[in-house]
Design a protein around this motif. Structure first.
Motif, PDB file in Angstrom:
ATOM      1  N   ASN A   4       0.841  -1.191   0.000  1.00 26.36           N
ATOM      2  CA  ASN A   4       0.000   0.000   0.000  1.00 26.36           C
ATOM      3  C   ASN A   4       0.879   1.244   0.000  1.00 26.36           C
ATOM      4  O   ASN A   4       2.067   1.175   0.350  1.00 26.36           O
ATOM      5  CB  ASN A   4      -0.911   0.022   1.226  1.00 26.36           C
ATOM      6  CG  ASN A   4      -1.987  -1.049   1.152  1.00 26.36           C
ATOM      7  OD1 ASN A   4      -2.493  -1.374   0.079  1.00 26.36           O
ATOM      8  ND2 ASN A   4      -2.342  -1.618   2.296  1.00 26.36           N
ATOM      9  N   ARG A   5       0.305   2.350  -0.381  1.00 25.56           N
ATOM     10  CA  ARG A   5       1.061   3.603  -0.421  1.00 25.56           C
ATOM     11  C   ARG A   5       1.677   3.906   0.943  1.00 25.56           C
ATOM     12  O   ARG A   5       2.826   4.388   1.027  1.00 25.56           O
ATOM     13  CB  ARG A   5       0.117   4.741  -0.854  1.00 25.56           C
ATOM     14  CG  ARG A   5       0.635   6.163  -0.637  1.00 25.56           C
ATOM     15  CD  ARG A   5       1.898   6.442  -1.419  1.00 25.56           C
ATOM     16  NE  ARG A   5       2.497   7.705  -1.013  1.00 25.56           N
ATOM     17  CZ  ARG A   5       3.384   7.832  -0.041  1.00 25.56           C
ATOM     18  NH1 ARG A   5       3.795   6.778   0.647  1.00 25.56           N
ATOM     19  NH2 ARG A   5       3.891   9.017   0.254  1.00 25.56           N
ATOM     20  N   THR A   6       0.958   3.615   2.010  1.00 22.69           N
ATOM     21  CA  THR A   6       1.443   3.937   3.354  1.00 22.69           C
ATOM     22  C   THR A   6       2.584   3.026   3.819  1.00 22.69           C
ATOM     23  O   THR A   6       3.201   3.287   4.854  1.00 22.69           O
ATOM     24  CB  THR A   6       0.290   3.841   4.370  1.00 22.69           C
ATOM     25  OG1 THR A   6      -0.347   2.558   4.247  1.00 22.69           O
ATOM     26  CG2 THR A   6      -0.741   4.930   4.119  1.00 22.69           C
ATOM     27  N   ASP A   7       2.857   1.969   3.062  1.00 21.11           N
ATOM     28  CA  ASP A   7       3.970   1.076   3.426  1.00 21.11           C
ATOM     29  C   ASP A   7       5.321   1.670   3.037  1.00 21.11           C
ATOM     30  O   ASP A   7       6.360   1.184   3.477  1.00 21.11           O
ATOM     31  CB  ASP A   7       3.809  -0.287   2.737  1.00 21.11           C
ATOM     32  CG  ASP A   7       2.614  -1.062   3.258  1.00 21.11           C
ATOM     33  OD1 ASP A   7       2.296  -0.924   4.449  1.00 21.11           O
ATOM     34  OD2 ASP A   7       1.981  -1.798   2.460  1.00 21.11           O
ATOM     35  N   ILE A   8       5.303   2.701   2.189  1.00 21.35           N
ATOM     36  CA  ILE A   8       6.535   3.349   1.749  1.00 21.35           C
ATOM     37  C   ILE A   8       6.808   4.568   2.632  1.00 21.35           C
ATOM     38  O   ILE A   8       5.975   5.462   2.733  1.00 21.35           O
ATOM     39  CB  ILE A   8       6.440   3.787   0.272  1.00 21.35           C
ATOM     40  CG1 ILE A   8       6.155   2.595  -0.634  1.00 21.35           C
ATOM     41  CG2 ILE A   8       7.721   4.508  -0.152  1.00 21.35           C
ATOM     42  CD1 ILE A   8       7.279   1.596  -0.735  1.00 21.35           C
TER      43      ILE A   8
END
Length: 311
Positions: free
Chosen positions: A165-169
């Motif tokens: 997910n975007r928030t994992d980066i």
């Protein structure tokens, strides 16, 4: 008649158990379903009955051995047969523990030894040509470059990449949170090259939204042409496309980039225990296959460089 005399109903219950209680990956569940249903169809053929009416208690060790023998005669790889044996052992153990059968026909079933094959890798030069071949002037091309860089820069699995997910980066800390097998999380650092590409891509990422973009796709890091979350097959085609353009490696899959990551790290002095953590392996034995690849490279260099290597 008790519905659990029908094996198909019990397979569904078992797979739900794997998903909910064992946190098995979608890939494992799909593979096990195929293996068990294939066995069910074979057994029904032997018993000359409808698969829906196969009596679980009628299955013996001989039934299983007949099926495995049939697979072997068809030339199926030992590694594939080994996975099917694992599926049967797990399924019948589940059935036995829950009282659906009085005897476990898969108990002590021997798993065939897998064919030993060294992982396929691309050269450092191949990887550079691959990255340079991507047109990053479009957002779709920029995403392709980000996918390739992330594979090679972290060594993560295909399912782990599509699940991001975007928030994992975290570009402030230059790291990515990866959810591996069994939902185990690990943090992998990001190098400057992959971080720079990801930063540029993430800024333009909303341009890939489409009419079918749902809440899950908006959470996803990578987005397929349909506007939904990127899926395994689409990523495989992207990797294959650029491998065909730039490399002679016989296997052209995302796993080659994972293998190349590990091998190149090892070649440049990284500790194998650290590589194990990067790859998310449960034990060191799974990682040690890369040492054989590096030894083979050392031998090739020795034979080419030493004046008495071939005398």
């Amino acid at each position: 008649m008790d519905i659990f005399r029908h094996m198909k109903a019990l397979i569904d219950k078992y797979l739900k158990y794997l998903a909910v209680e064992k946190n098995a990956s979608k890939h494992t569940i799909t593979s096990y379903r195929h293996d068990l249903e294939t066995f069910l169809i074979f057994t029904a053929g032997v018993e000359d009955t409808d698969p829906e009416k196969v009596d679980l208690s009628s299955i013996t060790r001989l039934s299983i051995r007949l099926w495995l023998g049939d697979l072997s005669e068809k030339g199926m790889a030992k590694s594939t047969i080994a996975r099917k044996v694992a599926a049967l052992r797990s399924f019948f153990k589940y059935c036995f523990k829950r009282g659906h059968i009085e005897k476990n026909p898969a108990h002590l079933l021997v798993v065939p030894k897998k064919d030993k094959s060294l992982p396929k890798t691309a050269t450092v030069e191949d990887i550079k040509r691959m990255m340079d071949a991507v047109n990053t002037e479009t957002t779709r091309g920029l995403q392709n470059r980000a996918i390739l860089e992330l594979f090679y820069g972290t060594g993560m699995r295909l399912s782990e990449l599509t699940g991001l997910n975007r928030t994992d980066i975290d570009l402030k800390q230059n790291q990515v949170i990866v959810k591996g097998k069994g939902n185990k999380q690990r943090i992998i650092p990001l190098g400057k090259t992959v971080s720079d590409v990801l930063k540029e891509f993430i800024e333009k990422r909303p341009e890939l939204y489409g009419n079918r973009t749902d809440a899950d796709a908006k959470r996803a890091l990578f987005i397929a042409a349909s506007g939904q979350r990127m899926y395994d097959r689409a990523v495989g085609l992207i990797v294959e496309k650029y491998f065909k353009k730039t490399s002679e490696v016989t296997q052209k899959s995302p796993h080659v980039l994972r293998h190349s990551f590990a091998t190149h790290m090892l070649d440049n002095g990284a500790d194998i225990r650290i590589i194990k953590e990067f790859l998310g392996h449960a034990n060191l034995a799974a990682t040690q296959v890369y040492t054989h690849t590096s030894i083979d490279r050392l031998k090739n260099v020795y034979e080419q460089a030493h004046p008495r290597a071939k005398t």
